[in-house]
Design a protein around this motif. Sequence first.
Motif, PDB file in Angstrom:
ATOM      1  N   ILE A 459      66.406  41.479  36.809  1.00  0.00           N
ATOM      2  CA  ILE A 459      65.387  42.155  36.212  1.00  0.00           C
ATOM      3  C   ILE A 459      64.613  40.670  36.089  1.00  0.00           C
ATOM      4  CG2 ILE A 459      64.474  42.770  33.999  1.00  0.00           C
ATOM      5  CD1 ILE A 459      67.303  44.254  33.629  1.00  0.00           C
ATOM      6  N   TRP A 460      63.351  40.851  36.173  1.00  0.00           N
ATOM      7  CA  TRP A 460      62.379  39.829  35.988  1.00  0.00           C
ATOM      8  C   TRP A 460      61.071  40.295  35.669  1.00  0.00           C
ATOM      9  CZ3 TRP A 460      63.466  42.055  40.866  1.00  0.00           C
ATOM     10  CH2 TRP A 460      62.533  42.725  41.696  1.00  0.00           C
ATOM     11  N   TRP A 461      60.306  39.366  35.071  1.00  0.00           N
ATOM     12  CA  TRP A 461      58.952  39.449  34.520  1.00  0.00           C
ATOM     13  C   TRP A 461      58.142  38.067  35.038  1.00  0.00           C
ATOM     14  CZ3 TRP A 461      56.909  43.367  31.409  1.00  0.00           C
ATOM     15  CH2 TRP A 461      55.387  43.350  31.190  1.00  0.00           C
ATOM     16  N   THR A 462      57.156  38.329  35.900  1.00  0.00           N
ATOM     17  CA  THR A 462      56.305  37.132  36.322  1.00  0.00           C
ATOM     18  C   THR A 462      54.861  37.356  36.021  1.00  0.00           C
ATOM     19  OG1 THR A 462      57.814  36.942  38.331  1.00  0.00           O
ATOM     20  CG2 THR A 462      55.541  35.732  38.069  1.00  0.00           C
ATOM     21  N   GLN A 463      54.527  36.294  35.217  1.00  0.00           N
ATOM     22  CA  GLN A 463      53.030  36.273  34.544  1.00  0.00           C
ATOM     23  C   GLN A 463      52.188  35.081  35.675  1.00  0.00           C
ATOM     24  OE1 GLN A 463      52.276  38.730  32.396  1.00  0.00           O
ATOM     25  NE2 GLN A 463      50.078  38.406  33.105  1.00  0.00           N
ATOM     26  N   SER A 464      51.268  35.338  35.817  1.00  0.00           N
ATOM     27  CA  SER A 464      50.646  34.118  36.894  1.00  0.00           C
ATOM     28  C   SER A 464      49.027  34.289  36.608  1.00  0.00           C
ATOM     29  CB  SER A 464      50.939  34.164  38.371  1.00  0.00           C
ATOM     30  OG  SER A 464      50.643  35.271  38.811  1.00  0.00           O
ATOM     31  N   ILE A 465      48.250  33.360  37.021  1.00  0.00           N
ATOM     32  CA  ILE A 465      46.907  33.008  37.013  1.00  0.00           C
ATOM     33  C   ILE A 465      46.355  31.830  37.885  1.00  0.00           C
ATOM     34  CG2 ILE A 465      47.139  31.401  34.806  1.00  0.00           C
ATOM     35  CD1 ILE A 465      44.414  32.534  33.878  1.00  0.00           C
ATOM     36  N   VAL A 466      45.213  32.328  38.426  1.00  0.00           N
ATOM     37  CA  VAL A 466      44.777  31.391  39.447  1.00  0.00           C
ATOM     38  C   VAL A 466      43.244  31.483  39.132  1.00  0.00           C
ATOM     39  CG1 VAL A 466      44.253  30.588  41.805  1.00  0.00           C
ATOM     40  CG2 VAL A 466      46.423  31.816  41.159  1.00  0.00           C
ATOM     41  N   THR A 467      42.647  30.755  38.701  1.00  0.00           N
ATOM     42  CA  THR A 467      41.215  30.606  38.341  1.00  0.00           C
ATOM     43  C   THR A 467      40.555  30.700  39.799  1.00  0.00           C
ATOM     44  OG1 THR A 467      40.927  28.274  38.037  1.00  0.00           O
ATOM     45  CG2 THR A 467      41.488  29.606  36.112  1.00  0.00           C
ATOM     46  N   LYS A 468      38.923  31.189  39.543  1.00  0.00           N
ATOM     47  CA  LYS A 468      38.186  31.013  40.575  1.00  0.00           C
ATOM     48  C   LYS A 468      38.013  29.651  41.497  1.00  0.00           C
ATOM     49  CE  LYS A 468      33.555  32.793  41.986  1.00  0.00           C
ATOM     50  NZ  LYS A 468      32.411  33.416  41.481  1.00  0.00           N
TER      51      LYS A 468
END
Length: 720
Positions: A459-468
């Motif tokens: 089981i996993w949960w990945t939260q990611s962000i990459v700005t412009k």
Amino acid sequence: MAQDAEVFRPDSVKREIEAVQISTSLKIEGLLNEAEWKKTKPSPRFVQIEPYQGKAPNHETDVRVLYNRQFLYFGIFSRDSLGKKAIRATDFKRDFNFLQHDLVTLSFDGFNDRRNAMAFATNPYGVQRDLLSFDDVYYDLDWDGLWRVRTMRTDSGWVAEIAIPWQTLRYPKTTETVQHWGFNIYRNRRLSNEISAFSPFPRSFTSLRMDYAGVLKNLQPPPPKPNVRVQPYFLTSFDRYKGFDASTKPEDTYVKLGGELKWAINPNAVLDLTANTDFAQADADRQVNNVTRFSVFFPERRQFFLENASLFGVGISRNPDESGGNMRIQPFFSRRIGLDDSGNPIPIDLGGRFVYRSAKRNIGAILMRQRGVGDTPATNFFVGRFSENFGKQHHIGGLLTVKNRPDGSNVVSTLDGFFRLAESHSLNTLVSHSTSSKTGKQGLSAYAQYFYVSNQYKIWWTQSIVTKDYDPEVGFVSRNDVIGTTPGIFWWYRGKHLPFKKWLRAWEPSVFPEFYHQVSTGKLIERTWTIYPIWLNLQSGAYFGYSITPTYQRLTDVFEPLGVKIQTGKYDYVRHQIYASTDPSRMLNLQTIYNWGTYFGGKLNSGDWTLQFAPIPHFSLSGRFNRNRFMGVGEAKTHTTVDLYAIEGRFALNPRLQLIGFYQRNSENQSQNYNIRLSWEYRPLSYIYVVLNHRGFQNLQLKTQTEDHVIAKISYLKQF
């Protein structure tokens, strides 16, 4: 059944194998007929890991250990009632695919930190596979150690006789006369996929979890001392170009000298230097026809950059099994050095890498000078890495990359952390900032990734962000201006209600939802639910799976997969996939991925078929066919078919003399590429190569361009 399902803790009482010192040297032949082998004590009985964790194995493995002042010797007898008939091996490739071979793997923890390992594996034909492991999370799969193995196949099993120089192994300098190392060895009898190990570990882990290792006792190695490996090379090349502009010579020849130096300063520190670096022998890239909105990631194949890659390779992968979904955030990607965006080489004048690893901390630095070519000016690259280990298996670290050229610099600063919260729980985190002096823009990326792994669930949960404006010019991101939410769950079911247990090992249903929002607007731009109601893993290693993927896409820019133009707007469609493979270790095996369903206002049927024929390990031939058929896709309701063909062969007299070749043809741009490589390891890690490369394609003006390269290279390794 409860015992089989358990993720147990490491035993406080370690299993032991005792090594025996000898004063003579052994001849490595794979026979174990020297009198010295009779002085050893037999190893404890192995324990089964797969398919029934904790049970006695059906096929025994005997391990004996000797050593003198130069070598650590292993004699391994993998017993089998079927003898030679049971052996599976499909090729002689170094670092072979472990899913296709019988093998034994030795893992050493010379520092007894219960975190890191050196691993050496061999198959019944003496083919070598070696790697470095760190926390059983990061791996240097392409590290090549200097060691020797010979094997013998008999009517009662197969024998491996191994000699590892003390100089290849890493262990501390100590005042103690006798050392005891963390050690494990596991065997896979590929015919029945029965995995057994000297020291047991949960089946959802690997033998490289060194907190589960046993003990190799009574070692008296010589004190570690600095050693130097020098590997000069000589290369000559003939190049021919057709269809290029007048600035490109139709024909050219050149001679090149260069080499590498590796200095093991002490057991913890290694310095690598390279001058006039050449990668002519590196495996060529395979083309990929991509119909997703994510950039294709081509792996690094050059040996200098592959070694110690795990120390610098922080980030998340686009491999769904690594739980990043289709997102990849990698602040450092070594292919940005010495290669252009099309994978063509740019000369590297000189460079170096320093790596320090210990139980407490890891330090690394890379400095490279890339030559100016055409419109691309000379460029300097720097990569710095630091990580501090603490607790049971935690670390926090930082990474800095700098790309400097006359028109500006790009600097990326990254902080990362890994925390093993318990045997089954872990957390991986990263935050990265980029700034470019040429554009004045700055950007940010980050992710947090939680894992739970047991013998029944992943089981996993990945939260990611990459700005412009995040732009790691010495890194890779699959997509900008996006927030990714990618949870998932596997269920490995082997319970009493599982039918056909003679041939079915597990039913593994799973769900991988992916949600992507645009950072600049906050709007949902992509949503997929990939649901696998069927995934069947067979005892033979074959599998069959079916998935359905409802998809929502909101295009903010024109999207053009394989030349099919799709306008901006909102799209809903559903894709179906079938995955199937026969036993990959058999003489004839087939792998299939077939997709069908709606796609951006029309339909898309995609198939990928790979057939391998390997009647003996000396000969392997595989063919691959990939087809994408668009029907009424996009605003123009486009109908078109794009095909990609490939054939690949490997012909080996033995593991040291091989002829490898592949051919690809892509109908999208009428490209034809082939690569033929003769490789002879005439002494350990010293090579003679003869390489033929051909590349042909149609440019944007529909003009055919071709280039041919014939290369001969000889390298020589000397270890002091």
